[in-house]
Design a protein around this motif. Structure first.
Motif, PDB file in Angstrom:
ATOM      1  N   LEU A 213       0.832  -1.216   0.000  1.00  0.00           N
ATOM      2  CA  LEU A 213       0.000   0.000   0.000  1.00  0.00           C
ATOM      3  C   LEU A 213       0.860   1.256   0.000  1.00  0.00           C
ATOM      4  O   LEU A 213       0.426   2.302  -0.502  1.00  0.00           O
ATOM      5  N   ARG A 214       2.069   1.154   0.549  1.00  0.00           N
ATOM      6  CA  ARG A 214       2.991   2.286   0.459  1.00  0.00           C
ATOM      7  C   ARG A 214       3.265   2.621  -1.006  1.00  0.00           C
ATOM      8  O   ARG A 214       3.299   3.792  -1.410  1.00  0.00           O
ATOM      9  N   ILE A 215       3.462   1.580  -1.800  1.00  0.00           N
ATOM     10  CA  ILE A 215       3.759   1.790  -3.225  1.00  0.00           C
ATOM     11  C   ILE A 215       2.568   2.418  -3.930  1.00  0.00           C
ATOM     12  O   ILE A 215       2.726   3.306  -4.780  1.00  0.00           O
ATOM     13  N   GLU A 216       1.357   1.990  -3.578  1.00  0.00           N
ATOM     14  CA  GLU A 216       0.167   2.563  -4.208  1.00  0.00           C
ATOM     15  C   GLU A 216       0.081   4.065  -3.936  1.00  0.00           C
ATOM     16  O   GLU A 216      -0.260   4.847  -4.827  1.00  0.00           O
ATOM     17  N   GLY A 217       0.361   4.475  -2.706  1.00  0.00           N
ATOM     18  CA  GLY A 217       0.329   5.896  -2.407  1.00  0.00           C
ATOM     19  C   GLY A 217       1.428   6.665  -3.120  1.00  0.00           C
ATOM     20  O   GLY A 217       1.208   7.789  -3.610  1.00  0.00           O
ATOM     21  N   GLN A 218       2.617   6.073  -3.192  1.00  0.00           N
ATOM     22  CA  GLN A 218       3.744   6.756  -3.825  1.00  0.00           C
ATOM     23  C   GLN A 218       3.563   6.920  -5.328  1.00  0.00           C
ATOM     24  O   GLN A 218       4.183   7.791  -5.942  1.00  0.00           O
ATOM     25  N   LYS A 219       2.698   6.104  -5.939  1.00  0.00           N
ATOM     26  CA  LYS A 219       2.401   6.284  -7.369  1.00  0.00           C
ATOM     27  C   LYS A 219       1.901   7.688  -7.661  1.00  0.00           C
ATOM     28  O   LYS A 219       2.073   8.199  -8.768  1.00  0.00           O
ATOM     29  N   PRO A 240      16.739   9.512  -6.739  1.00  0.00           N
ATOM     30  CA  PRO A 240      17.713   8.791  -5.918  1.00  0.00           C
ATOM     31  C   PRO A 240      17.231   7.379  -5.635  1.00  0.00           C
ATOM     32  O   PRO A 240      16.022   7.114  -5.615  1.00  0.00           O
ATOM     33  N   GLY A 241      18.161   6.480  -5.388  1.00  0.00           N
ATOM     34  CA  GLY A 241      17.808   5.092  -5.105  1.00  0.00           C
ATOM     35  C   GLY A 241      18.371   4.611  -3.783  1.00  0.00           C
ATOM     36  O   GLY A 241      19.580   4.423  -3.660  1.00  0.00           O
ATOM     37  N   GLY A 242      17.514   4.428  -2.781  1.00  0.00           N
ATOM     38  CA  GLY A 242      17.905   3.857  -1.500  1.00  0.00           C
ATOM     39  C   GLY A 242      17.276   2.489  -1.356  1.00  0.00           C
ATOM     40  O   GLY A 242      17.794   1.484  -1.822  1.00  0.00           O
ATOM     41  N   ALA A 243      16.089   2.445  -0.745  1.00  0.00           N
ATOM     42  CA  ALA A 243      15.345   1.181  -0.650  1.00  0.00           C
ATOM     43  C   ALA A 243      14.723   0.796  -1.982  1.00  0.00           C
ATOM     44  O   ALA A 243      14.273  -0.325  -2.164  1.00  0.00           O
ATOM     45  N   LEU A 244      14.655   1.749  -2.924  1.00  0.00           N
ATOM     46  CA  LEU A 244      14.147   1.568  -4.291  1.00  0.00           C
ATOM     47  C   LEU A 244      12.624   1.473  -4.378  1.00  0.00           C
ATOM     48  O   LEU A 244      12.079   1.154  -5.430  1.00  0.00           O
ATOM     49  N   SER A 245      11.945   1.772  -3.277  1.00  0.00           N
ATOM     50  CA  SER A 245      10.481   1.758  -3.333  1.00  0.00           C
ATOM     51  C   SER A 245       9.957   2.832  -4.279  1.00  0.00           C
ATOM     52  O   SER A 245       8.954   2.631  -4.962  1.00  0.00           O
ATOM     53  N   ASN A 246      10.646   3.972  -4.311  1.00  0.00           N
ATOM     54  CA  ASN A 246      10.183   5.050  -5.173  1.00  0.00           C
ATOM     55  C   ASN A 246      10.292   4.669  -6.648  1.00  0.00           C
ATOM     56  O   ASN A 246       9.494   5.099  -7.475  1.00  0.00           O
ATOM     57  N   LEU A 250       7.171   4.502  -9.034  1.00  0.00           N
ATOM     58  CA  LEU A 250       7.217   5.290 -10.257  1.00  0.00           C
ATOM     59  C   LEU A 250       6.832   4.435 -11.461  1.00  0.00           C
ATOM     60  O   LEU A 250       6.006   4.822 -12.286  1.00  0.00           O
ATOM     61  N   GLY A 251       7.430   3.242 -11.550  1.00  0.00           N
ATOM     62  CA  GLY A 251       7.131   2.355 -12.676  1.00  0.00           C
ATOM     63  C   GLY A 251       5.684   1.928 -12.705  1.00  0.00           C
ATOM     64  O   GLY A 251       5.049   1.891 -13.766  1.00  0.00           O
ATOM     65  N   LYS A 252       5.142   1.623 -11.527  1.00  0.00           N
ATOM     66  CA  LYS A 252       3.748   1.195 -11.458  1.00  0.00           C
ATOM     67  C   LYS A 252       2.817   2.333 -11.884  1.00  0.00           C
ATOM     68  O   LYS A 252       1.839   2.124 -12.623  1.00  0.00           O
ATOM     69  N   GLY A 253       3.130   3.549 -11.443  1.00  0.00           N
ATOM     70  CA  GLY A 253       2.329   4.697 -11.830  1.00  0.00           C
ATOM     71  C   GLY A 253       2.408   4.997 -13.315  1.00  0.00           C
ATOM     72  O   GLY A 253       1.407   5.343 -13.946  1.00  0.00           O
ATOM     73  N   LEU A 254       3.598   4.841 -13.886  1.00  0.00           N
ATOM     74  CA  LEU A 254       3.759   5.062 -15.331  1.00  0.00           C
ATOM     75  C   LEU A 254       2.933   4.066 -16.133  1.00  0.00           C
ATOM     76  O   LEU A 254       2.288   4.433 -17.118  1.00  0.00           O
ATOM     77  N   ARG A 255       2.935   2.812 -15.709  1.00  0.00           N
ATOM     78  CA  ARG A 255       2.137   1.801 -16.409  1.00  0.00           C
ATOM     79  C   ARG A 255       0.652   2.150 -16.342  1.00  0.00           C
ATOM     80  O   ARG A 255      -0.081   2.008 -17.324  1.00  0.00           O
ATOM     81  N   ASP A 256       0.216   2.599 -15.166  1.00  0.00           N
ATOM     82  CA  ASP A 256      -1.186   2.994 -15.013  1.00  0.00           C
ATOM     83  C   ASP A 256      -1.552   4.090 -16.009  1.00  0.00           C
ATOM     84  O   ASP A 256      -2.578   4.011 -16.699  1.00  0.00           O
ATOM     85  N   LEU A 257      -0.723   5.134 -16.065  1.00  0.00           N
ATOM     86  CA  LEU A 257      -1.031   6.276 -16.929  1.00  0.00           C
ATOM     87  C   LEU A 257      -1.042   5.881 -18.396  1.00  0.00           C
ATOM     88  O   LEU A 257      -1.863   6.377 -19.178  1.00  0.00           O
ATOM     89  N   LEU A 258      -0.140   4.967 -18.769  1.00  0.00           N
ATOM     90  CA  LEU A 258      -0.090   4.527 -20.165  1.00  0.00           C
ATOM     91  C   LEU A 258      -1.325   3.705 -20.513  1.00  0.00           C
ATOM     92  O   LEU A 258      -1.935   3.889 -21.578  1.00  0.00           O
ATOM     93  N   ARG A 259      -1.725   2.799 -19.612  1.00  0.00           N
ATOM     94  CA  ARG A 259      -2.912   1.972 -19.863  1.00  0.00           C
ATOM     95  C   ARG A 259      -4.180   2.810 -19.949  1.00  0.00           C
ATOM     96  O   ARG A 259      -5.099   2.489 -20.713  1.00  0.00           O
ATOM     97  N   ALA A 315      12.404  -2.658  -9.056  1.00  0.00           N
ATOM     98  CA  ALA A 315      13.143  -1.555  -9.685  1.00  0.00           C
ATOM     99  C   ALA A 315      13.841  -2.020 -10.951  1.00  0.00           C
ATOM    100  O   ALA A 315      13.864  -1.302 -11.968  1.00  0.00           O
ATOM    101  N   ARG A 316      14.387  -3.209 -10.930  1.00  0.00           N
ATOM    102  CA  ARG A 316      15.037  -3.770 -12.130  1.00  0.00           C
ATOM    103  C   ARG A 316      14.030  -3.879 -13.270  1.00  0.00           C
ATOM    104  O   ARG A 316      14.338  -3.524 -14.422  1.00  0.00           O
ATOM    105  N   ASP A 317      12.831  -4.336 -12.961  1.00  0.00           N
ATOM    106  CA  ASP A 317      11.801  -4.468 -13.996  1.00  0.00           C
ATOM    107  C   ASP A 317      11.435  -3.107 -14.594  1.00  0.00           C
ATOM    108  O   ASP A 317      11.200  -2.993 -15.806  1.00  0.00           O
ATOM    109  N   VAL A 318      11.387  -2.080 -13.743  1.00  0.00           N
ATOM    110  CA  VAL A 318      11.072  -0.732 -14.225  1.00  0.00           C
ATOM    111  C   VAL A 318      12.132  -0.246 -15.201  1.00  0.00           C
ATOM    112  O   VAL A 318      11.822   0.303 -16.273  1.00  0.00           O
ATOM    113  N   LEU A 319      13.400  -0.462 -14.871  1.00  0.00           N
ATOM    114  CA  LEU A 319      14.475   0.000 -15.755  1.00  0.00           C
ATOM    115  C   LEU A 319      14.482  -0.771 -17.072  1.00  0.00           C
ATOM    116  O   LEU A 319      14.736  -0.193 -18.137  1.00  0.00           O
TER     117      LEU A 319
END
Length: 414
Positions: A213-219, A240-246, A250-259, A315-319
């Motif tokens: 749910l953290r990822i859903e909010g960060q989208k 920046p990349g720390g825990a890589l949740s962002n 980001l990738g999940k949100g981009l997919r949403d917007l494209l769909r 994160a690897r999948d997003v890149l």
């Protein structure tokens, strides 16, 4: 709407806390995309920009239909998070060396960092499940955000604080909100493993980035960026990349917007790590398949001081999907970029400045075209890491002795 393991596909309902699949994979929320109508949502989101004091004035809940449409309003927390500034700075653009740079200042969130976008969704979900005690392991920003929202709704925050690699100013902010601080000998990664193992036994709702749910909010960060630009995005998104949740958000949100048809193409993504804490960059640049943790990460950018980022696979999948890149920059490069951002009147903590430092590095190396446009995420406020400020030269400072117009004029004009 359900939760699904990104590795084996196992599924759970949304009515429970799931941190890790038995197979070892991380869960993610799967939305019911059959209910999505891009044009209807565009009109709905545009209309909500006029909201001022309602739930939908939040820069997260403005996009509730894409984050948690089933969440009851009685459980939905807000402090009007999001709604952060987007700045075009000529000094920063010239420093980075590209045609256009936009700075998305997530540092302007209520607790001073991007964590609020995801935390508000996690805490709201926990409340909907009946939890009153929330927990995280944190080097700083996550704990401050959690403590703020827990206090806002009259709940308890239990924060596990590693013995090194943290910013004391962030810990003090966390304590000010009334969180219970549990200091331990070990690293951020060891704290995460503890919570994954014992959260259920201890009755804790975990708000680290392993929480889907953290990822859903960060989208909502990428939704708001695209919305601000008339549903378009620059060539590059740099963060920046720390825990890589962002990155995964980001990738999940981009997919949403494209769909949804709200954007017509995916921008490329650049993830910037600090040289002393760069296991993800080593993985991606070396072409490996498994991340090798950094046992003792070391960087003055405390928010990046993570040696085993839990969201590395996402994160690897997003890149791969965005033809993205990684880079590792030195602490010196980070501080130099920070000075540029601060002197431009925007300001950020060191970890945020890594985004501009990484962009500058790859432009100079020729990996990013000088004619490109980029949006850099500034993840934390200028005052988040006061220890790092001690090593940065302040503006001109000279004494006058006594105060008189002549001596003051000579200092001002000299």
């Amino acid at each position: 709407m359900k939760q699904r393991c990104t590795v084996c596909g196992r599924e759970w309902g949304i009515e429970r806390q799931v941190l890790r699949c038995p197979c070892g994979g991380l869960p993610e929320v799967e939305q019911n995309e059959r209910d999505w109508d891009g044009e209807r949502l565009r009109r709905l989101f545009d209309g909500r920009l006029a909201e001022r004091c309602s739930l939908y004035a939040s820069g997260v809940w403005r996009y509730k239909e894409l984050i948690h449409p089933q969440l009851a309003e009685v459980s939905t927390v807000t402090k009007y998070e999001g709604n952060t500034g987007l700045y075009a700075s000529e000094p920063v653009r010239a420093y980075a060396g590209v045609a256009q740079v936009l700075l998305k200042a997530q540092s302007e969130n209520p607790s001073g960092s991007f964590k609020d976008n995801g935390m508000v969704a996690a805490v709201s979900h926990g409340l909907s499940l009946g939890y009153r005690r929330f927990a995280c392991t944190s080097t700083g920003n996550t704990s401050a955000s959690l403590a703020m929202y827990a206090a806002l709704v009259g709940c308890e925050a239990c924060v596990f604080v590693p013995d090194s690699g943290i910013a004391e100013s962030k810990v003090l902010q966390t304590a000010a909100y009334g969180a219970r601080l549990i200091r331990f000998d070990g690293t951020y990664d060891e704290g995460i493993r503890f919570l994954e193992a014992y959260a259920e036994e201890l009755g804790l709702y975990v708000c680290n980035s392993v929480n889907p749910l953290r990822i859903e909010g960060q989208k909502s960060i990428i939704y708001e960026l695209a919305h601000s630009l008339g549903w378009s995005l620059p060539d590059w998104i740099v963060l920046p990349g720390g825990a890589l949740s962002n990155v995964s958000a980001l990738g999940k949100g981009l997919r949403d917007l494209l769909r949804l048809g709200l954007i017509s193409r995916l921008p490329r993504v650049l993830v910037v790590q600090a040289e002393g804490a760069s296991p993800f960059h080593r993985l991606m640049s070396g072409g490996g398949e498994r991340l090798e943790p950094e046992p003792r990460p070391r960087t003055l950018a405390s928010a990046l001081n993570i040696g085993s980022p839990p969201s590395w696979e996402k994160a690897r999948d997003v890149l791969r999907e965005t033809d993205g890149l990684t880079v590792a920059v030195s602490d010196e490069e980070i501080l130099e970029a920070k000075v540029c951002i601060d002197r431009a009147g925007i300001g950020c903590e060191p970890a945020s400045a890594a985004s501009v430092a990484g962009l500058r590095r790859l432009v100079r190396e020729g990996s990013i075209d000088k004619e490109a446009s980029a949006a850099c995420l500034l993840t934390g406020h200028l005052l988040k890491d006061l220890g790092a400020l001690k090593g940065i030269p302040a503006g001109h400072s000279r004494g006058t002795g006594g105060l008189d117009p002549g001596s003051v004029r000579s200092l001002i004009e000299g």
